[in-house]
Design a protein around this motif. Structure first.
Motif, PDB file in Angstrom:
ATOM      1  N   LEU A 140       0.832  -1.201   0.000  1.00  0.00           N
ATOM      2  CA  LEU A 140       0.000   0.000   0.000  1.00  0.00           C
ATOM      3  C   LEU A 140       0.869   1.254   0.000  1.00  0.00           C
ATOM      4  CD1 LEU A 140      -3.077  -0.722   2.302  1.00  0.00           C
ATOM      5  CD2 LEU A 140      -3.125   0.179  -0.042  1.00  0.00           C
ATOM      6  N   ALA A 141       1.958   1.230   0.779  1.00  0.00           N
ATOM      7  CA  ALA A 141       2.888   2.370   0.762  1.00  0.00           C
ATOM      8  C   ALA A 141       3.487   2.543  -0.628  1.00  0.00           C
ATOM      9  CB  ALA A 141       3.986   2.159   1.800  1.00  0.00           C
ATOM     10  N   PHE A 142       3.868   1.450  -1.269  1.00  0.00           N
ATOM     11  CA  PHE A 142       4.392   1.515  -2.629  1.00  0.00           C
ATOM     12  C   PHE A 142       3.345   2.088  -3.586  1.00  0.00           C
ATOM     13  CE2 PHE A 142       8.238  -1.409  -3.078  1.00  0.00           C
ATOM     14  CZ  PHE A 142       8.978  -0.443  -3.734  1.00  0.00           C
ATOM     15  N   MET A 143       2.102   1.635  -3.460  1.00  0.00           N
ATOM     16  CA  MET A 143       1.050   2.107  -4.357  1.00  0.00           C
ATOM     17  C   MET A 143       0.759   3.589  -4.157  1.00  0.00           C
ATOM     18  SD  MET A 143      -1.669  -1.017  -4.766  1.00  0.00           S
ATOM     19  CE  MET A 143      -1.521  -1.794  -3.182  1.00  0.00           C
ATOM     20  N   VAL A 144       0.791   4.027  -2.913  1.00  0.00           N
ATOM     21  CA  VAL A 144       0.615   5.457  -2.648  1.00  0.00           C
ATOM     22  C   VAL A 144       1.661   6.251  -3.415  1.00  0.00           C
ATOM     23  CG1 VAL A 144       0.821   7.238  -0.872  1.00  0.00           C
ATOM     24  CG2 VAL A 144      -0.529   5.196  -0.422  1.00  0.00           C
ATOM     25  N   ALA A 145       2.914   5.786  -3.384  1.00  0.00           N
ATOM     26  CA  ALA A 145       3.984   6.473  -4.108  1.00  0.00           C
ATOM     27  C   ALA A 145       3.692   6.528  -5.608  1.00  0.00           C
ATOM     28  CB  ALA A 145       5.320   5.778  -3.850  1.00  0.00           C
ATOM     29  N   GLN A 146       3.140   5.454  -6.167  1.00  0.00           N
ATOM     30  CA  GLN A 146       2.843   5.440  -7.604  1.00  0.00           C
ATOM     31  C   GLN A 146       1.684   6.376  -7.952  1.00  0.00           C
ATOM     32  OE1 GLN A 146       5.311   3.829  -9.131  1.00  0.00           O
ATOM     33  NE2 GLN A 146       5.844   3.383  -7.003  1.00  0.00           N
ATOM     34  N   TYR A 147       0.654   6.398  -7.112  1.00  0.00           N
ATOM     35  CA  TYR A 147      -0.448   7.328  -7.363  1.00  0.00           C
ATOM     36  C   TYR A 147       0.046   8.772  -7.336  1.00  0.00           C
ATOM     37  CZ  TYR A 147      -3.556   3.357  -6.448  1.00  0.00           C
ATOM     38  OH  TYR A 147      -4.198   2.144  -6.492  1.00  0.00           O
ATOM     39  N   ILE A 148       0.899   9.074  -6.382  1.00  0.00           N
ATOM     40  CA  ILE A 148       1.462  10.425  -6.289  1.00  0.00           C
ATOM     41  C   ILE A 148       2.249  10.745  -7.557  1.00  0.00           C
ATOM     42  CG2 ILE A 148       3.134  11.873  -5.063  1.00  0.00           C
ATOM     43  CD1 ILE A 148       2.397  10.268  -2.522  1.00  0.00           C
ATOM     44  N   ALA A 149       3.090   9.797  -7.984  1.00  0.00           N
ATOM     45  CA  ALA A 149       3.905  10.027  -9.172  1.00  0.00           C
ATOM     46  C   ALA A 149       3.037  10.257 -10.407  1.00  0.00           C
ATOM     47  CB  ALA A 149       4.836   8.830  -9.399  1.00  0.00           C
ATOM     48  N   GLY A 150       2.013   9.423 -10.594  1.00  0.00           N
ATOM     49  CA  GLY A 150       1.142   9.593 -11.746  1.00  0.00           C
ATOM     50  C   GLY A 150       0.426  10.926 -11.738  1.00  0.00           C
ATOM     51  N   ALA A 151      -0.069  11.314 -10.578  1.00  0.00           N
ATOM     52  CA  ALA A 151      -0.765  12.595 -10.473  1.00  0.00           C
ATOM     53  C   ALA A 151       0.172  13.766 -10.725  1.00  0.00           C
ATOM     54  CB  ALA A 151      -1.406  12.715  -9.092  1.00  0.00           C
ATOM     55  N   ARG A 152       1.436  13.645 -10.258  1.00  0.00           N
ATOM     56  CA  ARG A 152       2.421  14.708 -10.484  1.00  0.00           C
ATOM     57  C   ARG A 152       2.702  14.889 -11.976  1.00  0.00           C
ATOM     58  NH1 ARG A 152       2.099  17.639  -6.066  1.00  0.00           N
ATOM     59  NH2 ARG A 152       3.227  16.844  -4.248  1.00  0.00           N
ATOM     60  N   VAL A 153       2.761  13.769 -12.699  1.00  0.00           N
ATOM     61  CA  VAL A 153       2.989  13.850 -14.141  1.00  0.00           C
ATOM     62  C   VAL A 153       1.854  14.606 -14.827  1.00  0.00           C
ATOM     63  CG1 VAL A 153       3.135  12.515 -16.275  1.00  0.00           C
ATOM     64  CG2 VAL A 153       4.415  11.779 -14.254  1.00  0.00           C
ATOM     65  N   LEU A 154       0.627  14.207 -14.553  1.00  0.00           N
ATOM     66  CA  LEU A 154      -0.523  14.847 -15.195  1.00  0.00           C
ATOM     67  C   LEU A 154      -0.671  16.294 -14.757  1.00  0.00           C
ATOM     68  CD1 LEU A 154      -3.121  11.938 -15.004  1.00  0.00           C
ATOM     69  CD2 LEU A 154      -1.596  12.554 -16.883  1.00  0.00           C
ATOM     70  N   GLU A 155      -0.344  16.588 -13.513  1.00  0.00           N
ATOM     71  CA  GLU A 155      -0.400  17.956 -13.010  1.00  0.00           C
ATOM     72  C   GLU A 155       0.594  18.846 -13.752  1.00  0.00           C
ATOM     73  OE1 GLU A 155      -0.481  19.773  -8.531  1.00  0.00           O
ATOM     74  OE2 GLU A 155       1.241  18.510  -9.032  1.00  0.00           O
TER      75      GLU A 155
END
Length: 507
Positions: A140-155
């Motif tokens: 879950l900690a790993f997945m949180v990091a991936q969601y953050i990364a994906g959102a940062r890209v689109l942002e």
């Protein structure tokens, strides 16, 4: 950063996502033709060398690789090279130590998941359930990091608000993972790994040329701060002892990553494994230095950016034409989606297979297993999204915590479980609990730097080993029936009369 080219870039990314969903659709149809559990979790054990190698790479190269690492290099300069250098030998430790043996055991025992391996080896439902729960927590900690990364890209690229980016990424990956299972993950990983490599090669080329070459990059970094071109970096980022501990952490922590270890349950034969190892070794030695080069160059091109995690995407948008930029932005999107899908698959499998089916409903199969797997996939996604809505400053710090935690928890129980006949269930439990507990306690009390300045992983890794050995010596060995399955050929070869003494028979 967001620009007038963003619409074109968004269209290219949308095309990439459409191709990804096409792979998922095709593989989902294939999954329906075989046994659901074996097809869904290990692809029918029919994965060849190219797909095996590329899916392993794509899983390892997460959003932290393309977003977190360049962000750290933008902030701290060349010293981060020492932090990441251990990745150069990740393939040696992963494929060389575990690959062949895990594959052999998987075929003998029918193991479908990482907890399956430990549960059956030590005849312990408790180990299976405990492993499954810890996997879900740490991934879950790993997945949180991936969601953050994906959102940062689109942002950064199209100006999509962060919260909507998190939700969009999470929903997209959950859909194609739930529909296609491991084969969808493996096929899309292969496509994504190719996109990643081409994208980082082009980004490094254009960025360094725009900055005027490597000499000018170094000169500008020196002008900004001499700490950017020498250790330990700004704010004493990486003292030598910390660099050493990270070199230990990067390759050895991979031995306890369920998403990577479970890949070795899927390949067709040993020949495929060897070819995959060669492919991944060459790939890693090319990709990671280029990623780091992009990170330091971004400091020259864009010394002031809103968030360090925007370093790569901002550099791409600045240096390349829109259509090409869209393709290259697909590289971090690829890394994020491939890692997320693998983490989701492993986590859902841990709950459905290792908690529910093997302890509550052994008759679970077919449509019921499929529905429950889909429910767990989306439930885990919702929890991850909720946790990702309040992000930390540095993405890579979450990635390191989760990866190191998994390594400290599972590396020695896995290694000793498959290579040491004297290892038993008490040793496995002691190693898991000791590794996980000591890692969390160090992080809570001391942060990312423990005794003597070493990373908490180093001490937890050693403590887990001690716990495994001491626990195994305090309790009887496993039953002869189990040892025959896992070590029969070796025990007979080393038995009296075979020229090798009794070293293994009663070790």
């Amino acid at each position: 950063m967001y620009s007038e080219n963003s619409t074109q870039v968004a269209l290219v990314i949308a095309l990439y996502l459409a191709i990804t969903f096409l792979f998922a659709f095709i593989s989902g149809r294939k999954t329906k033709k075989g046994d659901f559990m074996e097809e869904y979790f290990v692809g029918g054990r029919q994965i060849g060398p190219w797909v095996l190698g590329l899916t392993w790479i794509a899983t390892m190269a997460s959003g932290g690789t393309f977003i977190g690492v360049p962000g750290l290099l933008h902030s701290y300069g060349w010293s981060v090279f020492l932090w990441i250098s251990g990745f150069m030998v990740v393939i040696t430790t992963g494929f060389g130590i575990l690959g062949k043996r895990i594959g052999q055991i998987g075929r003998k025992t029918g193991a479908l998941t990482f907890p399956d391996l430990l549960r059956d080896r030590f005849e312990s439902p408790t180990i299976g359930v405990l492993s499954a729960l810890l996997i879900v927590i740490l991934y879950l900690a790993f997945m949180v990091a991936q969601y953050i990364a994906g959102a940062r890209v689109l942002e950064a690229v199209i100006g999509l608000p962060y919260h909507w980016g998190v939700i969009g990424f999470a929903l997209s990956v959950a859909l194609y993972t739930a529909y296609g299972g491991f084969r969808a993950v493996a096929w899309t990983d292969s496509f994504q790994a190719i996109v990643m490599l081409v994208g980082v090669i082009l980004t490094a080329w254009f960025a360094v040329n725009l900055a005027g070459g490597l000499e000018k990059v170094n000169a500008e970094l020196t002008r900004q701060s001499t700490e950017l071109v020498s250790g330990p970096g700004p704010d004493n980022f990486l003292p030598l002892v910390a660099a050493i501990s990270f070199f230990i952490l990067m390759p050895l922590s991979q031995l306890g990553q369920p998403a990577l270890v479970s890949r070795f349950l899927t390949f067709t034969n040993t020949r495929a494994l060897k070819r995959a190892a060669l492919l991944t070794g060459l790939y890693v030695c090319l990709m990671y230095p280029l990623i780091m080069l992009v990170g330091v160059t971004s400091r020259v091109l864009l010394p002031e950016i809103e968030s360090p995690d925007h370093a790569l995407t901002a550099t791409v948008m600045m240096a390349l034409p829109a259509a090409l930029a869209g393709f290259i932005i697909a590289a971090p999107v690829s890394a994020i989606m491939s890692s997320l899908s693998s983490f989701l698959l492993v986590s859902a499998g841990a709950l459905v297979r290792d908690v529910y089916q093997r302890n509550i409903n052994p008759e679970l199969s077919g449509d019921k297993a499929k529905r429950l797997t889909h429910v767990m996939t989306f439930a885990i996604t919702l929890v991850g999204v909720a946790l990702a809505l309040n992000p930390p400053q540095y993405l890579q710090l979450i990635v390191v915590f989760a990866g190191a935690g998994l390594g400290a928890t599972f590396a020695w129980p896995t290694i000793l479980g498959i290579f040491w006949p004297r290892m038993n269930r008490l040793g496995c439990l002691a190693g898991i609990i000791g590794g996980f507990g000591s890692f969390v306690i160090q992080y809570v009390t001391l942060g990312g730097s423990s005794v003597l300045g070493l990373h908490p992983f180093v001490w937890s890794f050693l403590f887990s080993l001690v716990c495994c050995v001491v626990g195994s010596r305090l309790a009887p060995r496993q039953s002869d029936e189990v040892l025959e399955i896992y070590f029969g050929e070796r025990r007979r070869r080393n038995a009296p009369g075979h020229g090798a003494g009794e070293a293994v028979q009663r070790s």
